[in-house]
Enzyme design. Structure first.
Site: not given
Ligand code: NAP
Length: 293
Positions: A79, A115
């Site tokens: 992305k 998104d």
């Molecule tokens: P990402 O860029 O990898 O970001 C992940 C986030 O989760 C970061 O802020 C990370 O914190 C945090 N995190 C991970 N493990 C953690 C823990 N143990 N404790 C606290 N914080 C933690 O991923 P993303 O693309 O943003 O996606 C995040 C979530 O949103 C996923 O579950 C994804 O499936 C969901 N999502 C859903 C949709 C939808 O259409 N429904 C669309 C996009 C994403 P750090 O910065 O500290 O690492």
């Protein structure tokens, strides 16, 4: 007018092609969701998964034109990298710094990010307004960026809460650069003001991966005690459909939303960009729910 002919299901010489580039891509629910929408409208088009290695992304994007694809979605890890390979960028992609939808038109690639639109759709359906309202965004990754920009555009005051504070601080800086009047603050999970800040908010959005399958048992990104019944609790996770956070929020009397509708509506926005047609979002949602446990 649609760029796709109507026709009976099945492939022939006129079939148009859409797809998703990811690495890995086998987890993606997009083929099921988009093929359901294409079939529902009887469009002669197919949506396919393409496993594209990071080092092949540029070649793969250039191939859209050679192969005459209509467009693609991009998922992990493409992305952000894709930004530099676009001929044009929609504001939605510039702000968020990531492209999830690529449209090919007259040989040129335009990058969008749908998104934020997908995130907002279920709140808009509820007639939720966050003008001057306090909102909390847990997380600082890609999804947090889309959510925070959308909330700021809707006039919300945003508190970003992230494990890695510099990541949230960087996002806050970018929000302020794009929208100098906006109200954004950053807090850590251990901050002693977090509880009262959450209790003054009308919306809490979990954009972290905490609570997501397969590490979903009893895991919540915040203390459940911080939740009060006046909050809308929105978890972007869609597997499981009801996370531990949402279960707890529901039992406290909060309105709850999971990530299924967002997934559908970000897909619907992409579908409309490619085809010029409004998809059957009910068929898309059913296709997703059939893929989920
Ligand atoms: P990402 O860029 O990898 O970001 C992940 C986030 O989760 C970061 O802020 C990370 O914190 C945090 N995190 C991970 N493990 C953690 C823990 N143990 N404790 C606290 N914080 C933690 O991923 P993303 O693309 O943003 O996606 C995040 C979530 O949103 C996923 O579950 C994804 O499936 C969901 N999502 C859903 C949709 C939808 O259409 N429904 C669309 C996009 C994403 P750090 O910065 O500290 O690492």
């Amino acid at each position: 007018m649609s760029r796709i002919a109507h026709g009976k299901p099945g492939l022939d010489g006129k079939t148009k092609v859409l797809g998703v580039f990811g690495y890995p891509v086998d987890h993606s629910l997009s083929p099921a969701m988009h093929n359901a929408a294409l079939n529902s409208l009887n469009l002669n088009c197919v949506y396919l998964p393409f496993m594209v290695r990071p080092e092949d992304l540029e070649t793969a994007l250039k191939s859209l034109s050679s192969l005459n694809l209509l467009g693609v979605n991009l998922t992990i890890p493409h992305k952000e990298t894709a930004l530099k390979f676009m001929d044009y960028l929609d504001d939605s992609a510039v702000e968020v710094g990531a492209v999830n939808t690529v449209n090919l038109h007259e040989g040129r690639l335009t990058g969008y990010n749908t998104d934020g639109t997908g995130f907002w759709a279920p709140l808009s359906d509820m007639h939720y307004s966050c003008e001057n309202a306090e909102t909390i965004v847990l997380g600082g990754g890609g999804a947090a960026r889309s959510v925070a920009f959308k909330l700021v555009r809707e006039g919300a005051k945003v508190t970003l809460v992230n494990r890695t504070l510099p990541r949230a601080e960087q996002l806050a800086l970018e929000l302020q650069q794009h929208y100098p009047e906006c109200s954004v603050q950053v807090l850590g999970y251990e901050n002693r003001h977090l509880k009262e800040t959450i209790q003054q908010a009308s919306l809490l959005v979990n954009t972290t991966k905490v609570g997501m399958y397969p590490h979903h048992e009893n895991s919540s990104p915040i203390e459940i005690d911080f939740l009060t019944s006046n909050l809308i609790v929105y978890d972007l996770v869609y597997n499981p459909r009801e996370t531990f956070l949402l279960q707890a929020a529901r039992s406290k009397g909060c309105v709850t939303l999971n990530g299924v509708k967002m997934l559908v509506m970000q897909g619907a926005a992409a579908f409309e960009i490619w085809t010029g047609c409004r998809p059957d979002t009910e068929a898309m949602e059913q296709a997703i729910l059939q893929c989920l446990p």
